[in-house]
Design a protein around this motif. Structure first.
Motif, PDB file in Angstrom:
ATOM      1  N   ASP A  70      -3.412  10.457 -15.068  1.00 26.78           N
ATOM      2  CA  ASP A  70      -2.857  11.283 -13.921  1.00 26.78           C
ATOM      3  C   ASP A  70      -2.538  10.419 -12.571  1.00 26.78           C
ATOM      4  N   GLU A  71      -3.079  10.672 -11.655  1.00 24.20           N
ATOM      5  CA  GLU A  71      -2.688   9.920 -10.525  1.00 24.20           C
ATOM      6  C   GLU A  71      -3.363   8.415 -10.241  1.00 24.20           C
ATOM      7  N   ARG A  72      -4.301   8.365 -11.062  1.00 25.71           N
ATOM      8  CA  ARG A  72      -5.250   7.168 -11.014  1.00 25.71           C
ATOM      9  C   ARG A  72      -4.435   6.002 -11.311  1.00 25.71           C
TER      10      ARG A  72
ATOM     11  N   LEU B 140      -4.335  -1.695  -6.924  1.00 27.75           N
ATOM     12  CA  LEU B 140      -5.400  -2.025  -6.180  1.00 27.75           C
ATOM     13  C   LEU B 140      -6.599  -2.770  -6.824  1.00 27.75           C
TER      14      LEU B 140
ATOM     15  N   TYR C  80     -14.207   8.720 -12.500  1.00 26.70           N
ATOM     16  CA  TYR C  80     -13.616   9.687 -12.852  1.00 26.70           C
ATOM     17  C   TYR C  80     -12.815   9.600 -14.217  1.00 26.70           C
TER      18      TYR C  80
ATOM     19  N   LYS D  34      -2.270   4.534 -10.177  1.00 28.72           N
ATOM     20  CA  LYS D  34      -1.874   3.701  -8.784  1.00 28.72           C
ATOM     21  C   LYS D  34      -3.110   2.690  -8.560  1.00 28.72           C
ATOM     22  N   ILE D  35      -4.177   3.194  -8.923  1.00 35.24           N
ATOM     23  CA  ILE D  35      -5.287   2.053  -8.785  1.00 35.24           C
ATOM     24  C   ILE D  35      -5.029   0.845  -9.536  1.00 35.24           C
TER      25      ILE D  35
ATOM     26  N   ILE E 204       0.596   4.147  -2.878  1.00 38.13           N
ATOM     27  CA  ILE E 204       0.286   5.485  -2.786  1.00 38.13           C
ATOM     28  C   ILE E 204       1.164   6.623  -2.580  1.00 38.13           C
TER      29      ILE E 204
ATOM     30  N   LEU F 117     -15.697   3.215  -8.973  1.00 31.28           N
ATOM     31  CA  LEU F 117     -15.203   4.623  -8.523  1.00 31.28           C
ATOM     32  C   LEU F 117     -14.016   5.015  -9.194  1.00 31.28           C
ATOM     33  N   TRP F 118     -13.177   4.047 -10.237  1.00 30.51           N
ATOM     34  CA  TRP F 118     -12.293   4.530 -11.185  1.00 30.51           C
ATOM     35  C   TRP F 118     -13.204   5.097 -12.259  1.00 30.51           C
TER      36      TRP F 118
ATOM     37  N   VAL G  94     -16.662  -2.668  -7.014  1.00 28.68           N
ATOM     38  CA  VAL G  94     -16.655  -1.278  -6.681  1.00 28.68           C
ATOM     39  C   VAL G  94     -15.602  -0.254  -6.856  1.00 28.68           C
ATOM     40  N   THR G  95     -14.655  -0.938  -6.492  1.00 32.87           N
ATOM     41  CA  THR G  95     -12.980  -0.158  -6.946  1.00 32.87           C
ATOM     42  C   THR G  95     -13.259   0.408  -8.318  1.00 32.87           C
TER      43      THR G  95
ATOM     44  N   LEU H 196       0.883  -1.338  -0.029  1.00 33.26           N
ATOM     45  CA  LEU H 196      -0.114  -0.079   0.009  1.00 33.26           C
ATOM     46  C   LEU H 196       0.841   1.383   0.203  1.00 33.26           C
TER      47      LEU H 196
ATOM     48  N   MET I 254      -7.660  -7.710  -7.113  1.00 30.01           N
ATOM     49  CA  MET I 254      -9.040  -8.113  -6.420  1.00 30.01           C
ATOM     50  C   MET I 254      -9.584  -9.091  -7.508  1.00 30.01           C
TER      51      MET I 254
ATOM     52  N   LEU J 101     -15.498  -6.478  -4.308  1.00 27.85           N
ATOM     53  CA  LEU J 101     -14.610  -5.514  -3.911  1.00 27.85           C
ATOM     54  C   LEU J 101     -14.029  -4.892  -5.366  1.00 27.85           C
TER      55      LEU J 101
END
Lengths: 47, 353
Positions: free
Chosen positions: B162-164, B170, B228, B166-167, B46, B224-225, B220-221, B42, B174, B217
């Motif tokens: 951009d920053e995403r 994560l 954006y 990193k997702i 991040i 959220l991704w 859901v993640t 993690l 899953m 999971l």
């Protein structure tokens, strides 16, 4: 708020990491409760 | 090499989980290592910065970004230090742009870098990640601040991510862990049908339950991704739809188990259902989303089969795959730990009732 998150996407990453942690954490917590209940049952049967 | 790291992470995690047995209590040192690996994964996801390079800035579309991170490396083909004026210059296109001049000139695509100051410590070998903003009115990039000097580890700048980016570490593990869980469920189902040992049935149900957890999971993640990146939480993209169908299939598995009381019948029917439903898994997870055109990376619209699986060298860097592999390893270990707990709990529950 959406615009803020769009600009600072690191918080989106943080939010997703937190979702994973809370998801797994809630599951572990419920497992733990079930195990405690079962252990109490065992203790009450042994008496 | 990428595939070695990715599949090696899963195999290593399975071997690490086999220490002490899959369904026996784990030693404390094992749990401590598991927690440390997840914490490390993690942190590695991040903390490191996301950087780009100036050649990326050269070709972006107008008005596409609100902010950019630019990674300036002190290489002579990009920068040079002008002895006479004592200033740093960078080439953007064919024109040198003065990095310290607030009124640097426009050129071809009207992209200009206004760097009002250079950070202290910018030396021969320094690598900088600076944050630049996009000024819509003037159609120019403006320097905001310096984020890092000499970052140890950084993520590449992918347009629109951009920053995403990193997702990736994560969200993807899953989904893979859900597939592994369903696979384990099928393996235990086959073993139950061969031997008739009811303990295997417990393992089947536990693995399927965890597969559901990780699939939810992942969904859901991913939602959220998607909010954006694609604009909405749910888009009926083929991959989103197929993971939803997969969750429904395995939810039916539990409905089936709840409807039967006799343990042997329950075990037999759920084993058969588990085997049959696993047949749909490779199709739904690996084949269908790549055949259909959609938004998710790896769909038929995409040039490659997704950044991880693609054979193209421009897709995910080998350095980054190590970080992804670590995250995959850590979360797979957590999955095996959860499986261990769930099986032990179900065994006790069965003994009591």
């Amino acid at each position: 708020m959406e615009q803020f998150l769009h600009d600072n996407s690191l918080y989106v990453v943080l939010g997703i990491a937190l979702i994973l942690w809370f998801g797994i954490g809630i599951y572990l917590f419920s497992l733990d409760k079930k195990v405690s209940k079962l252990e109490k049952q065992i203790a009450s049967i042994k008496e | 090499m990428k595939f070695v790291i990715m599949f090696g992470a899963i195999i290593l995690a399975a071997l690490f989980a086999a220490i002490g047995g899959y369904t026996k209590p784990k030693a404390l040192w094992w749990k401590v290592i598991a927690i440390l690996m997840v914490a490390f994964a993690l942190i590695l996801t991040i903390l490191p910065p996301v950087s780009g390079n100036l050649s990326t800035a050269r070709y972006i579309k107008e008005g596409f970004y609100e902010s950019l991170n630019l990674h300036i490396t002190n290489k002579t083909e990009n920068h040079y230090f002008d002895e006479q004026s004592g200033k740093w210059f960078v080439y953007l296109g064919d024109k040198p742009i003065d990095l310290s001049d607030p009124s640097a000139v426009n050129f071809n695509r009207k992209l200009v870098i206004h760097a009002t100051e250079l950070p202290y410590g910018f030396s021969e070998d320094a690598e900088l990640v600076i944050k630049a903003g996009y000024d819509k009115e003037n159609d120019a990039i403006k320097f905001i601040e310096t984020k890092y000097i000499n970052p140890l580890f950084d993520y590449p700048f992918v347009p629109n991510l951009d920053e995403r980016i990193k997702i990736l570490n994560l969200h993807v593990p899953m989904a893979w862990i859900a597939v592994i869980a369903y696979l384990m469920s099928m393996i235990y189902a086959i073993r139950y049908l061969k031997t008739g040992d009811l303990n295997y049935d417990i393992n089947t149900a536990s693995a399927a339950a965890l597969g559901n957890l990780f699939a939810i999971l992942a969904t859901v993640t991913g939602m959220l991704w998607a909010k954006y990146n694609w604009g909405n939480y749910w888009n009926w993209d083929p991959r989103q739809t197929s993971i939803f169908v997969l969750i429904l299939i395995y939810a039916a598995f539990f409905a089936l188990r709840a409807a039967i009381d006799n343990p042997e019948r329950k075990a037999k029917l759920s084993s058969v259902y588990s085997i049959i439903s696993f047949i749909t898994v490779p199709f739904l997870v690996f084949v269908l989303p790549r055949m259909a055109s959609g938004l998710h990376p790896g769909s038929a619209d995409d040039v490659n089969a997704g950044p991880l699986v693609s054979a193209q060298p421009s897709a995910l860097d080998t350095n980054l795959v190590w970080g992804f592999g670590l995250s995959l390893f850590a979360f797979t270990v957590i999955y095996f730990w959860l499986f261990n707990l769930l099986v032990r709990m179900n065994i006790i529950k069965n003994k009591l009732s």
